[in-house]
Write an enzyme that holds these catalytic residues in place. Structure first.
Site, PDB file in Angstrom:
ATOM      1  NE  ARG A 336      -3.768  -2.343   0.349  1.00 52.34           N
ATOM      2  CZ  ARG A 336      -4.808  -2.592   1.140  1.00 52.34           C
ATOM      3  NH1 ARG A 336      -5.175  -1.685   2.040  1.00 52.34           N
ATOM      4  NH2 ARG A 336      -5.463  -3.726   1.053  1.00 52.34           N
ATOM      5  CD  GLU A 338      -3.206   3.175   2.653  1.00 56.60           C
ATOM      6  OE1 GLU A 338      -2.908   3.103   3.872  1.00 56.60           O
ATOM      7  OE2 GLU A 338      -4.239   2.685   2.178  1.00 56.60           O
ATOM      8  NE  ARG A 344      -5.685   2.624  11.964  1.00 56.76           N
ATOM      9  CZ  ARG A 344      -6.985   2.380  11.861  1.00 56.76           C
ATOM     10  NH1 ARG A 344      -7.521   1.372  12.522  1.00 56.76           N
ATOM     11  NH2 ARG A 344      -7.744   3.121  11.094  1.00 56.76           N
ATOM     12  CG  HIS A 345      -1.967   3.067   8.272  1.00 56.09           C
ATOM     13  ND1 HIS A 345      -2.570   3.882   9.205  1.00 56.09           N
ATOM     14  CD2 HIS A 345      -2.954   2.594   7.476  1.00 56.09           C
ATOM     15  CE1 HIS A 345      -3.876   3.912   8.967  1.00 56.09           C
ATOM     16  NE2 HIS A 345      -4.137   3.135   7.933  1.00 56.09           N
ATOM     17  CD  GLU A 487      -9.992  -2.240   9.076  1.00 56.12           C
ATOM     18  OE1 GLU A 487      -9.612  -3.263   8.479  1.00 56.12           O
ATOM     19  OE2 GLU A 487      -9.585  -1.103   8.806  1.00 56.12           O
ATOM     20  NE  ARG A 538      -4.197  -2.325  11.162  1.00 57.25           N
ATOM     21  CZ  ARG A 538      -4.807  -1.449  10.361  1.00 57.25           C
ATOM     22  NH1 ARG A 538      -6.123  -1.351  10.375  1.00 57.25           N
ATOM     23  NH2 ARG A 538      -4.092  -0.687   9.547  1.00 57.25           N
TER      24      ARG A 538
END
Length: 564
Positions: A336, A338, A344-345, A487, A538
């Site tokens: 990803r 991002e 958390r990423h 999540e 995660r």
């Protein structure tokens, strides 16, 4: 036996901490490219530049002196005329020369049942202290350690042997043969506290460089050790740890974390194999974005033009279902692009993906996931009780609370709970990270669970391939799953009708030509199906409540890190 060993070890660590504090903390600052030394008006180096150069030269001189002292000690030991010299020293390089038939005992297997038994163990020198004619070693192997004692008697241990041991740097790998005995009092500083080993021989397998990036003791201290304002301990910061990840992984807590992380993947695989799912392996080089949006890594692919690193195996999972595999899963890398510098990423993580046929309702997918995660949590608690205890000793956490069966609430019900708590929220849009955390707290308070499923998300919050709800086009047959208010899973029933799929892709800004083979896979009779994707790191982070995903990613890749 010297019962002051544990106290002396702490004093030694504190003394080292004072010397190393600046070095360790400075290493966490953003690296700065070297610039030319500042010059004075006459072109000569400035006083500041000269001072820096002098400091660097002095640091190099002291380092060389320390290395020379270590070399001198080793040389003195090696040339000494010692009738017991065959019992210690540097072993020949392990180069597959022979198979001796010797048996090594694991340190974590040493207990009272081994008393009066001679054992051979291999581990790292965690700490060593010499005093006169004695020496004490803490030998570490993964999450376990044991005390080794040496007392000069000129029968089994000589002065030369003690000198040799005291000159071994921390983290050196050694083989030790000795007799397991019961100590006068438990060795509180070691995990194997009911026994200790009286050394009969010690040989170095691999010598560590003397200057470690940081001390394992500093990196292993409990979080509570740094809470006091006047603490004298050195906190090894995250960037220092990650820059020297090989050393950082040696701490007992980190060793345990990655065993638990491995367990998450193993239990995921076991649960689905029991249900006749097929493990698949899909391409990570693809011709177009698999999730849509701009968060995709692109690269040149031979003569065919641009390619992407897969954002998920989503499209291929569905194609496998259309190939009549009925239920499939994959454990593999996900990319990803991002620019999210959060706790958390990651730009690359390990995805736990599954897809399955459904007969009537996407609740069938939720039933499988409910059983999967309840069994996963039970399995982690049962199989990794020791590792959980090790992690908890450094990073205290409350055990995860979960229900059997798991709690399910609709998105509309979640919105109502938030609104009743005074949170302003758009009922037809996605909920953000902070709102998810608030909802998690409300759910925990009302239902006494850290794990729950939120179903029937708005269309605006889901990917193009998500099946719309039959009673309201603003909603979808989808779900997210949460642990401790964060999540971990996004899933849904997928669209299996080609024209509807092409229309939704266009609405989401995806060029249909880039996914035509995917759409065509539903032309020849399509099974209704659904599935989800889970982030391995995660799940591990939230199960252990560690607070940062970099702690559960062995070599994390985020927007600011591409090495080691």
């Amino acid at each position: 036996t010297d019962r002051r060993h544990s106290t002396a070890t702490d004093r030694l660590s504190c003394a080292c901490a004072a010397q190393r504090a600046d070095e360790i903390n400075m290493s966490d600052e953003t690296p700065i490219d070297p610039v030319p030394a500042a010059e004075g008006e006459d072109g000569a180096p400035s006083k500041k530049a000269l001072k820096k150069a002098a400091a660097a030269a002095e640091k190099a001189r002291l380092k060389a002196e320390r290395a020379a002292v270590v070399a001198e000690k080793l040389a003195a030991v090696q040339v000494s005329d010692d009738p017991l010299k065959h019992l210690y020293g540097d072993a020949p390089m392990v180069q597959s020369q022979e198979v001796s038939g010797r048996v090594w005992t694991r340190v974590d297997e040493l207990d009272a049942s081994k008393i009066d038994t001679e054992v051979l163990v291999r581990g790292r020198i965690h700490n060593v202290r010499g005093k006169g004619k004695s020496a004490f070693i803490v030998l570490r192997q993964q999450t376990a350690n044991v005390q080794i004692t040496l007392f000069v008697d000129d029968v089994n241990v000589s002065k030369g042997m003690v000198k040799y041991v005291c000159a071994l740097p921390r983290e050196t790998v050694v083989d030790i043969r000795g007799l397991v005995v019961k100590p006068e009092v438990p060795v509180e500083s070691c995990t194997q506290n009911e026994i200790e080993i009286v050394c009969r021989s010690i040989h170095c397998i691999s010598r560590s460089a003397p200057d470690l990036p940081f001390l394992i003791e500093d990196a292993s201290r409990p979080d509570s050790a740094f809470e006091a304002e006047d603490t004298q301990y050195v906190r090894v910061l995250q960037d220092t740890r990650l820059n020297n990840r090989v050393i950082d992984l040696r701490t007992p807590a980190n060793n345990a974390i990655f065993r638990i992380q491995s367990g998450v993947g193993t239990l995921f695989r076991e649960a689905l194999l029991k249900r006749n799912f097929v493990e698949i392996h899909t391409p990570k080089l693809i011709g177009g974005a698999s999730e849509g949006g701009a968060s995709v890594f692109t690269l040149d692919y031979m003569t065919l033009g641009k390619a992407c690193l897969a954002q998920s195996p989503q499209l291929y999972k569905q194609m496998a279902i259309m190939g009549d595999l009925e239920g499939v899963f994959e454990i593999g890398p996900v990319f990803r692009a991002e620019n999210s510098n959060t706790h958390r990423h990651l730009c690359e993580f390990t995805g736990l993906d599954m897809e399955m046929n459904i007969k009537e309702h996407y609740n069938e997918v939720l039933d499988v996931l409910d059983d999967l995660f309840v069994n996963m949590f039970d399995g982690l608690n049962e199989r990794f009780a020791k590792e959980l205890s090790v992690v908890n000793a450094q990073h205290p956490f409350e055990p995860l609370q979960y229900l059997k069966p798991s709690l399910r609430i609709t998105f509309e019900e979640g919105v109502k709970m938030l609104q009743e708590a005074g949170v302003e929220i758009d009922p037809l849009d996605d909920i953000g990270t902070e709102t998810e955390r608030i909802l998690g707290g409300l759910v925990k308070e009302k239902y006494k669970t850290d794990f729950y499923m939120l179903t029937r998300y708005p269309k605006n919050a889901r990917p193009f391939y998500t099946m719309p709800a039959p009673d309201d086009p603003n909603y979808t047959n989808s779900f997210d799953i949460f642990i401790r208010g964060e999540e971990i899973i996004s899933g849904a029933q997928r669209i299996h009708e080609p024209d509807m799929l092409a229309q939704r892709a266009t609405e989401c800004g995806i060029e249909v030509s880039t996914i035509q083979s995917y759409i065509d896979s539903f032309k020849y009779g399509a099974m209704p199906h659904g599935g989800c994707g889970v982030g391995l790191e995660r799940v591990a982070m939230l199960f252990l409540n560690l607070g940062n995903i970099r702690k559960t990613s062995m070599f994390p890749r985020d927007p600011k890190r591409l090495a080691p």
